[in-house]
Enzyme design. Sequence first.
Site, short mmCIF file in Angstrom:
data_model
loop_
_atom_site.label_atom_id
_atom_site.label_comp_id
_atom_site.label_asym_id
_atom_site.label_seq_id
_atom_site.Cartn_x
_atom_site.Cartn_y
_atom_site.Cartn_z
N ASP A 1 0.87 -1.18 0.00
CA ASP A 1 0.00 0.00 0.00
C ASP A 1 0.90 1.22 0.00
OD1 ASP A 1 -1.62 2.19 0.86
OD2 ASP A 1 -3.10 0.76 1.61
N ILE A 2 1.13 1.77 -1.19
CA ILE A 2 2.10 2.85 -1.35
C ILE A 2 1.35 4.15 -1.61
CG2 ILE A 2 2.44 2.03 -3.74
CD1 ILE A 2 5.22 3.37 -3.63
N GLU A 3 1.06 4.88 -0.51
CA GLU A 3 0.31 6.13 -0.60
C GLU A 3 0.95 7.28 0.17
OE1 GLU A 3 -3.40 6.05 1.75
OE2 GLU A 3 -3.01 3.90 1.99
N ASN A 4 1.78 6.96 1.15
CA ASN A 4 2.44 8.02 1.91
C ASN A 4 3.39 8.78 0.99
OD1 ASN A 4 5.01 8.84 3.65
ND2 ASN A 4 3.23 8.87 4.99
#
Length: 472
Positions: A291-294
């Site tokens: 989950d790459i959102e930061n």
Amino acid sequence: MALVPTLQAQAGTAAVQAACTAPAWAEGNTYTVGTQVTYQGHTYQALQTHTAYVGAGWTPSTTPSLWTDLGACTGGGGPTTPPPTTPSGVPSAPGNLRVTATTDTSLALAWNASTGTVTGYRVYEGTTVKATVTGTSTTISSLTAGSTHTYTVKAYNAQGESGASNSVTATTTGGTTNPPAGFAAAPYLYQWGDPPNPQTVQSATGIKWFTLAFVLSSGGCTPAWDGSRSLTGGVDQTVINQVRAGGGDVIPSFGGWSGNKLGPNCSTPQALANAYQTVINTYSLKAIDIDIENTDEFENDTVRNRIVDALKIVKQNNPNLKVIVTFGTATTGPGYYAQQLISRAASTGANIDVFTIMPFDFGGGANMYNSTVSASEGLKTMLKSAFGWSDDTAYRHMGISGMNGLSDQQELTSVAYWQQIRDYAQSHHLARLAFWSVNRDRPCAGGGVVSNCSGIAQNNWQFTQITATFTG
């Protein structure tokens, strides 16, 4: 070294007896008797005439096709192979064989050059030569989409063939191989926000799999649940055991919005791949979610590329593992940073299985079904452009991860909308349907967004029950 015409020890001295009597020679000494070679404690005799040169290695000018091990003569002897040493004059084994690109029908390979005189290189799949080239790269073509292959490379010249390189295993893209049963429907579950017992949810809804959030950095490149809980022996291990006892399995999710991430803390793709591998090995996983959102991961080119490159290593080492990458989107499709991530995955042959969008927090989008479909079609177009896929292949590499009830920006994904989204995903055979989250899949009034209810009127586990009917 010239032919030794008489019985003579080349290293050390020992009494030598008749040819077919097991000689009591010293271990590791090297002897020559006409067509005999003793190496590392085994004495061999050629079954055809040759000239034997022996020393640190041996190089017969005419290589015998059969040898007999004289040490076994009293038991009958028999043909065998010569000692496992590389004859002098043959090139060294190539190094660092790697996959450099992947398509539906081809795998590109490269390797480091051998030392010594090299005429060319042979690429092997098992014992079959798949390519013969003079350079240090090649592309194996005419492969089946979704097929897995393992290769080695050997150098050769007039003196013979080198030892094999390291092996690499890779899978072509675009396949329709079946994922693990239940993998397609896996909503998020986390250990804050009044987490339910997963077996209670399984029994009530028919769901089997859960995506568990989140694996973070506990300091440096060391993975831990929420950055603080050990991988084993705690509540997270208990939850995994419960899910599996209920007939399902888990997909650990790495990252999320908040917390200390592994991507920026692991200094190289290999170090990050090792961190992922630690979790994979701990739980014998069939799938992982990144989950790459930061912003520290998603908008930092170095870190984002590091994640993609690490996933390529993970897929090479675990070809049957399903790898999911999850990121945000606009109503028209993923934005600039997601496009860069997809382009990197395509150009490097990272072999990511599922690209999942989070169609919420658009800052608009009153009809969340229409907005979700629009965003999904934008992702499909992007995947087709990057990978050269057909519509059907692109859909089968896509996922949707929604937010049930009210989003952070007060967008409403109602039960009716979620049913429509499920139908869209099913009819197009998407690879994944998830939502945030099972903890929130309970009713509450007031319209606020909290971690343990949806902010709308609904039945307990209603979104999970709809999701459980999705099969991909």
